[in-house]
Scaffold this motif. Sequence first.
Motif, PDB file in Angstrom:
ATOM      1  N   TYR A 224       0.849  -1.198   0.000  1.00  0.00           N
ATOM      2  CA  TYR A 224       0.000   0.000   0.000  1.00  0.00           C
ATOM      3  C   TYR A 224       0.886   1.250   0.000  1.00  0.00           C
ATOM      4  O   TYR A 224       1.508   1.565   1.017  1.00  0.00           O
ATOM      5  CB  TYR A 224      -0.871  -0.052   1.252  1.00  0.00           C
ATOM      6  CG  TYR A 224      -1.902   1.037   1.377  1.00  0.00           C
ATOM      7  CD1 TYR A 224      -2.583   1.531   0.267  1.00  0.00           C
ATOM      8  CD2 TYR A 224      -2.219   1.566   2.627  1.00  0.00           C
ATOM      9  CE1 TYR A 224      -3.537   2.520   0.399  1.00  0.00           C
ATOM     10  CE2 TYR A 224      -3.185   2.560   2.767  1.00  0.00           C
ATOM     11  CZ  TYR A 224      -3.830   3.036   1.647  1.00  0.00           C
ATOM     12  OH  TYR A 224      -4.768   4.011   1.773  1.00  0.00           O
ATOM     13  N   ASP A 299      -4.245  -4.750   8.274  1.00  0.00           N
ATOM     14  CA  ASP A 299      -5.087  -3.783   7.546  1.00  0.00           C
ATOM     15  C   ASP A 299      -6.143  -4.586   6.790  1.00  0.00           C
ATOM     16  O   ASP A 299      -5.861  -5.247   5.798  1.00  0.00           O
ATOM     17  CB  ASP A 299      -4.187  -2.983   6.588  1.00  0.00           C
ATOM     18  CG  ASP A 299      -4.970  -1.901   5.844  1.00  0.00           C
ATOM     19  OD1 ASP A 299      -6.199  -1.811   6.010  1.00  0.00           O
ATOM     20  OD2 ASP A 299      -4.329  -1.141   5.087  1.00  0.00           O
ATOM     21  N   THR A 330     -11.932   0.148   8.199  1.00  0.00           N
ATOM     22  CA  THR A 330     -12.340   1.425   7.619  1.00  0.00           C
ATOM     23  C   THR A 330     -13.772   1.359   7.102  1.00  0.00           C
ATOM     24  O   THR A 330     -14.236   0.288   6.698  1.00  0.00           O
ATOM     25  CB  THR A 330     -11.404   1.818   6.462  1.00  0.00           C
ATOM     26  OG1 THR A 330     -11.822   3.090   5.938  1.00  0.00           O
ATOM     27  CG2 THR A 330     -11.420   0.809   5.321  1.00  0.00           C
TER      28      THR A 330
HETATM   29  C1  LIG Z   1      -4.611  -1.134   1.633  1.00  0.00           C
HETATM   30  C2  LIG Z   1      -5.569  -0.055   2.015  1.00  0.00           C
HETATM   31  N1  LIG Z   1      -5.791   0.210   3.295  1.00  0.00           N
HETATM   32  C3  LIG Z   1      -6.680   1.153   3.682  1.00  0.00           C
HETATM   33  C4  LIG Z   1      -7.391   1.885   2.761  1.00  0.00           C
HETATM   34  C5  LIG Z   1      -8.463   2.863   3.220  1.00  0.00           C
HETATM   35  O1  LIG Z   1      -7.976   4.068   3.541  1.00  0.00           O
HETATM   36  P1  LIG Z   1      -8.834   5.130   4.365  1.00  0.00           P
HETATM   37  O2  LIG Z   1      -9.613   4.391   5.409  1.00  0.00           O
HETATM   38  O3  LIG Z   1      -7.797   6.017   4.955  1.00  0.00           O
HETATM   39  O4  LIG Z   1      -9.728   5.828   3.410  1.00  0.00           O
HETATM   40  C6  LIG Z   1      -7.167   1.679   1.416  1.00  0.00           C
HETATM   41  C7  LIG Z   1      -7.862   2.540   0.440  1.00  0.00           C
HETATM   42  O5  LIG Z   1      -7.597   2.596  -0.712  1.00  0.00           O
HETATM   43  C8  LIG Z   1      -6.254   0.664   1.028  1.00  0.00           C
HETATM   44  O6  LIG Z   1      -6.047   0.413  -0.268  1.00  0.00           O
END
Ligand SMILES: Cc1ncc(COP(=O)(O)O)c(C=O)c1O
Length: 504
Positions: A224, A299, A330
């Motif tokens: 990521y 994650d 998330t």
């Molecule tokens: C690997 C990963 N983690 C987390 C997120 C989510 O990010 P956030 O909750 O900050 O919008 C994403 C979004 O594209 C992602 O690809």
Amino acid sequence: MARPKHELMRADIALDRSSGIPLDRQIADGIIKAIVNGALRPGDNLMPIRRIASALGVARATVDAAYALLVAEGYIKTARSRGSFVSVDLPARAQPPICEKKNAAQKPVSRYRALLANAMQELLPQKNVPLAIVGTSPEANPGKEFAAILQRVNRRSMLDMVYSHPSGLDALKAEICRIASRLRGVRARPEQVIVTSGSQLGLTMTLLGLFNAGDAVLFEDPGYPLLHGTAELCGLKPIFTPIDAEGLNLKAGLSMAPDARGVYLTPSHQCPLGMMMSLKRRHEVLRWACESGAWIIEDDYDSELRYGGNLPYPSLQGMDTGENVIYVGTFSKVLFPGLRLGYLIVPEQLVDLFSGLRLLIDRQGQELYQAAVAQYIHEGFYEPHIKHMRQIFEARRTYLLAACRREFGDWGEFSSGEQGMHVVFRFHNQDIDDAALQRLCLEQGVETRHLSSFYHNHPPQKGLVLGFGFYTESQILSAVSRIGYVLRHDFSAWGPQESARQEP
Ligand SMILES: Cc1ncc(COP(=O)(O)O)c(C=O)c1O
């Protein structure tokens, strides 16, 4: 002898009726200019409104409004006995500058300037056009139920919304705990939930809260990209660890950094390649964490959406028998990204640490949205919404795969698992410049992510990462045919023989 103030003022007030700036503002600015350059001095009387209006060819009400602005901003005062005059205590903006030299460009700032500038070059979000990975759409969003709850919460709760506990609203923590346990097999009590502003804040907090500057931490490669910059910002030593068919190769990572203090993982849906971490690897990484005292950051960004009739694979946190895993969730994917709501589920011993971090970083979250999401889940809308999204997304995913295979299937193959919001198309010819391909597709109005941008140290694979969930079949079809056009038109030398021969 009296100074001809009105002549000076007229010279300063050049009205431009096509500029879109209201005339009263233009008149006020002209007078401010005369004050700043000394043409009008503190105590000087201004021309009567009637005369200035006729000199400029505007209504008296317009000059009235301009004078009112100047009074409000402190440039002029009015007194019944003498009309309007320039203030004796002028606002700072009207004083001559203390220092003429402007050297902001050379002033030292943090050593992360280049890193941050690079983030703005490389890591900005995709536009909300096909085939961006995350977005919104009329068919797949929390819809009118969420909007109604938001309105209700807004009306009711404003007076309750004061400074509150940094870990988040109790009602939301309880609901998160319930859905994480039901949908993801997480084992925790509501007290272990720390609400964050999206997972980006949650992930940043894990890096700050678990490690010290200089600590070696394993990161997935490819992985990521948004987190790689954050690791550098937190002063960590990221160890970019290869991914194979079973997920992160722990042995390879530990051979580079035997003293690693932790690992960041996307075990349910590797970002971006899409595989699930094998059971063997899950046990390996949990055992290592338990024995060495290392931390696992899990994650779990999109695993609610698993297709083919399969239930989502349980989280690593749910398999952990020690207290080694910090689970990061998330609402960006299943609700919408602009909500900026995510959460950490942390071992009990770390609740104070993470609450304290949230307090020092940004005090607390936005309670209005926390209350609305808590209510949305509580009233039973959340799980049916996910089920609805899953159905729509699965159909669209199938449609995208078929369209790509028809349009440019002989250029490569799909390699991602059956879940989430994106698929990965890997080119047979690995000499193709996938960054240039992404740029040219965008010129055609199609968002893609080039696969090589997810790699850090390991030889990058060339391909395209494509989203599908937020677009109708006709949008998908049109985007796919535009990608096909760009491939055949600009990249024929890297394509299969047949495609090259079809070129005019
Ligand atoms: C690997 C990963 N983690 C987390 C997120 C989510 O990010 P956030 O909750 O900050 O919008 C994403 C979004 O594209 C992602 O690809």
